[in-house]
Write a protein that holds these residues in place. Structure first.
Motif, PDB file in Angstrom:
ATOM      1  N   SER A   1      -0.137   4.164  -3.925  1.00  0.00           N
ATOM      2  CA  SER A   1       0.983   4.877  -4.547  1.00  0.00           C
ATOM      3  C   SER A   1       1.893   5.542  -3.523  1.00  0.00           C
ATOM      4  O   SER A   1       1.428   6.075  -2.513  1.00  0.00           O
ATOM      5  CB  SER A   1       0.464   5.929  -5.530  1.00  0.00           C
ATOM      6  OG  SER A   1      -0.314   6.893  -4.868  1.00  0.00           O
TER       7      SER A   1
ATOM      8  N   ARG B   1       0.830  -1.195   0.000  1.00  0.00           N
ATOM      9  CA  ARG B   1       0.000   0.000   0.000  1.00  0.00           C
ATOM     10  C   ARG B   1       0.870   1.253   0.000  1.00  0.00           C
ATOM     11  O   ARG B   1       2.063   1.185   0.252  1.00  0.00           O
ATOM     12  CB  ARG B   1      -0.948  -0.053   1.178  1.00  0.00           C
ATOM     13  CG  ARG B   1      -1.781  -1.335   1.099  1.00  0.00           C
ATOM     14  CD  ARG B   1      -2.823  -1.474   2.131  1.00  0.00           C
ATOM     15  NE  ARG B   1      -3.940  -0.567   1.983  1.00  0.00           N
ATOM     16  CZ  ARG B   1      -5.025  -0.791   1.232  1.00  0.00           C
ATOM     17  NH1 ARG B   1      -5.115  -1.890   0.499  1.00  0.00           N
ATOM     18  NH2 ARG B   1      -6.008   0.064   1.217  1.00  0.00           N
TER      19      ARG B   1
ATOM     20  N   GLY C   1      -5.129   5.012 -13.927  1.00  0.00           N
ATOM     21  CA  GLY C   1      -6.102   4.370 -13.043  1.00  0.00           C
ATOM     22  C   GLY C   1      -6.986   5.380 -12.329  1.00  0.00           C
ATOM     23  O   GLY C   1      -6.516   6.420 -11.872  1.00  0.00           O
ATOM     24  N   GLU C   2      -8.263   5.054 -12.236  1.00  0.00           N
ATOM     25  CA  GLU C   2      -9.215   5.970 -11.617  1.00  0.00           C
ATOM     26  C   GLU C   2      -8.854   6.240 -10.158  1.00  0.00           C
ATOM     27  O   GLU C   2      -8.960   7.362  -9.675  1.00  0.00           O
ATOM     28  CB  GLU C   2     -10.629   5.382 -11.725  1.00  0.00           C
ATOM     29  CG  GLU C   2     -11.707   6.342 -11.253  1.00  0.00           C
ATOM     30  CD  GLU C   2     -13.108   5.775 -11.469  1.00  0.00           C
ATOM     31  OE1 GLU C   2     -13.240   4.664 -12.013  1.00  0.00           O
ATOM     32  OE2 GLU C   2     -14.057   6.465 -11.074  1.00  0.00           O
ATOM     33  N   TYR C   3      -8.391   5.162  -9.478  1.00  0.00           N
ATOM     34  CA  TYR C   3      -8.013   5.291  -8.071  1.00  0.00           C
ATOM     35  C   TYR C   3      -6.549   4.934  -7.823  1.00  0.00           C
ATOM     36  O   TYR C   3      -6.093   4.992  -6.695  1.00  0.00           O
ATOM     37  CB  TYR C   3      -8.880   4.366  -7.213  1.00  0.00           C
ATOM     38  CG  TYR C   3     -10.348   4.688  -7.277  1.00  0.00           C
ATOM     39  CD1 TYR C   3     -10.854   5.851  -6.693  1.00  0.00           C
ATOM     40  CD2 TYR C   3     -11.230   3.834  -7.927  1.00  0.00           C
ATOM     41  CE1 TYR C   3     -12.197   6.152  -6.757  1.00  0.00           C
ATOM     42  CE2 TYR C   3     -12.587   4.131  -7.998  1.00  0.00           C
ATOM     43  CZ  TYR C   3     -13.064   5.286  -7.414  1.00  0.00           C
ATOM     44  OH  TYR C   3     -14.401   5.585  -7.470  1.00  0.00           O
ATOM     45  N   THR C   4      -5.860   4.529  -8.878  1.00  0.00           N
ATOM     46  CA  THR C   4      -4.537   3.924  -8.681  1.00  0.00           C
ATOM     47  C   THR C   4      -3.427   4.661  -9.417  1.00  0.00           C
ATOM     48  O   THR C   4      -2.312   4.167  -9.503  1.00  0.00           O
ATOM     49  CB  THR C   4      -4.557   2.460  -9.172  1.00  0.00           C
ATOM     50  OG1 THR C   4      -4.997   2.459 -10.536  1.00  0.00           O
ATOM     51  CG2 THR C   4      -5.457   1.599  -8.313  1.00  0.00           C
ATOM     52  N   SER C   5      -3.711   5.851  -9.936  1.00  0.00           N
ATOM     53  CA  SER C   5      -2.684   6.590 -10.661  1.00  0.00           C
ATOM     54  C   SER C   5      -1.465   6.784  -9.760  1.00  0.00           C
ATOM     55  O   SER C   5      -1.593   7.178  -8.605  1.00  0.00           O
ATOM     56  CB  SER C   5      -3.267   7.938 -11.075  1.00  0.00           C
ATOM     57  OG  SER C   5      -2.331   8.622 -11.847  1.00  0.00           O
TER      58      SER C   5
ATOM     59  N   GLU D   1       1.338   2.921 -13.189  1.00  0.00           N
ATOM     60  CA  GLU D   1      -0.051   3.222 -13.566  1.00  0.00           C
ATOM     61  C   GLU D   1      -0.211   4.736 -13.680  1.00  0.00           C
ATOM     62  O   GLU D   1       0.093   5.468 -12.729  1.00  0.00           O
ATOM     63  CB  GLU D   1      -0.990   2.663 -12.484  1.00  0.00           C
ATOM     64  CG  GLU D   1      -2.455   2.867 -12.770  1.00  0.00           C
ATOM     65  CD  GLU D   1      -2.876   2.261 -14.092  1.00  0.00           C
ATOM     66  OE1 GLU D   1      -3.057   3.034 -15.044  1.00  0.00           O
ATOM     67  OE2 GLU D   1      -3.007   1.019 -14.166  1.00  0.00           O
TER      68      GLU D   1
ATOM     69  N   GLY E   1      -1.170   7.909  -2.270  1.00  0.00           N
ATOM     70  CA  GLY E   1      -2.489   7.377  -2.606  1.00  0.00           C
ATOM     71  C   GLY E   1      -2.636   6.028  -1.922  1.00  0.00           C
ATOM     72  O   GLY E   1      -1.717   5.569  -1.235  1.00  0.00           O
ATOM     73  N   VAL E   2      -3.788   5.396  -2.133  1.00  0.00           N
ATOM     74  CA  VAL E   2      -4.022   4.090  -1.487  1.00  0.00           C
ATOM     75  C   VAL E   2      -2.908   3.113  -1.857  1.00  0.00           C
ATOM     76  O   VAL E   2      -2.395   2.376  -1.019  1.00  0.00           O
ATOM     77  CB  VAL E   2      -5.401   3.528  -1.912  1.00  0.00           C
ATOM     78  CG1 VAL E   2      -5.628   2.142  -1.317  1.00  0.00           C
ATOM     79  CG2 VAL E   2      -6.512   4.487  -1.482  1.00  0.00           C
TER      80      VAL E   2
END
Ligand SMILES: [Ca+2]
Length: 307
Positions: A165, A158, A263-267, A260, A162-163
């Motif tokens: 990144s 994790r 990604g919508e949430y994973t950029s 990535e 970001g979550v």
């Protein structure tokens, strides 16, 4: 080949950057040819000033070149909540000697340093990868002079930005993508090993007593919010230097890594394909684990060599 390994350090000091710079600059095995700065932990003026302050403190004349003020495509996002507003708070540094600052950009300075070197040079990137990506885009012919890119960034698990990144990759994923797709030899020490590269209060007390560098670092540690002073401060960027100097402290896997960017949430996530699920050729040596005891012994010994 000279006995010392020539390196360029691309950095955003930053408290853990300051520690990594000290270790690298005083390491007998390394020849730091150039320090380039990049917007990251704090803005470009602060990180550049911090690099100059450190060199002035150590009375070293390593050239510094100021780099990118912002990511390739995205807006600036800093980490001043971790490092303080100026990026290196807690110690009264002498006025920085601006004589060390080159009047060319980081990318130009990297290009010239690589071009003029007879040996290949390793780029050690301990901030966002904006400058390195710009170098590879602007001067692709210089790749032949780069021995390896050793970077602190990415996460196996994790993230801390970001979550999924890690900060250095997440603030400029497009730059990281360019670097990982460059075909160059890459080694990375991700967030996960940094989380285990800890300095505890008893270590801090020992560091304080070592030398003037130790005293300075102790003061920075009191302000650093990368972990907690009492439960362990995370020396992320020193892991990249540790990989150069003592790779045997790491468990390393040679695998495919992608960045990535959409990604919508994973950029900004690093897709580290440990099980070769994607069937792609390996492009990165990833440090998947660190021997914490070896790290600590190495770290304290390395800091003792600083003046
Ligand atoms: Ca850094």
């Amino acid at each position: 080949m000279s006995a010392k390994r020539p390196i360029i350090i691309d950095t955003d000091p930053g408290i853990d950057d300051a520690v990594a710079l000290g270790i690298a600059l005083f390491a007998r095995e390394l020849d730091v040819k150039l320090i380039t700065t990049v917007s990251g932990n704090v803005g470009i003026e602060h990180v550049t000033n911090n690099a100059l302050k450190l060199l002035t403190f150590w009375t070293l004349s390593t050239p510094v070149a100021k780099g990118a003020a912002r990511p390739l495509l995205r807006e600036v996002r800093d980490a001043s909540e971790v490092h303080g507003v100026t990026g290196m708070e807690g110690y009264e540094f002498p006025e920085p000697n601006r004589g060390n600052l080159l009047n060319i950009t980081a990318v130009q300075a990297m290009y010239q340093t690589l071009k003029e070197s007879e040996e290949k040079i390793t780029i050690v990137a301990i901030g966002p990868l904006t400058n390195v990506a710009l170098l590879l885009r602007e001067y692709p012919e210089i790749k032949g002079k780069i021995a390896e890119i050793v970077l602190m960034g990415g996460a196996l698990g994790r993230g801390n930005f970001g979550v999924l990144s890690e900060f250095n990759i997440a603030v400029d994923p497009e730059a990281a993508k360019i670097v990982f797709e460059s075909g160059l030899a890459i080694a990375m020490t991700p967030l996960d090993v940094g989380l285990k590269a800890l300095v505890y209060p008893q270590d801090s007390e020992e560091i304080k007593q070592m030398n003037q560098t130790g005293d300075m670092m102790y003061s920075l540690f009191r302000k650093y919010r990368g972990g907690s002073f009492n439960t362990g401060l995370k020396m992320y960027d020193s892991c990249a230097i540790a990989y150069l100097l003592k790779p045997e402290m790491f468990t390393v896997q040679n695998v495919f890594v992608a960045v990535e960017t959409k990604g919508e949430y994973t950029s900004g996530a690093t897709v580290i394909d440990l099980k070769a699920s994607l069937g792609k050729a390996a492009n990165c040596k990833v440090c998947v684990d660190i021997d914490e005891e070896l790290f600590k012994a190495w770290f304290l010994a390395a800091l003792k060599r600083c003046h």
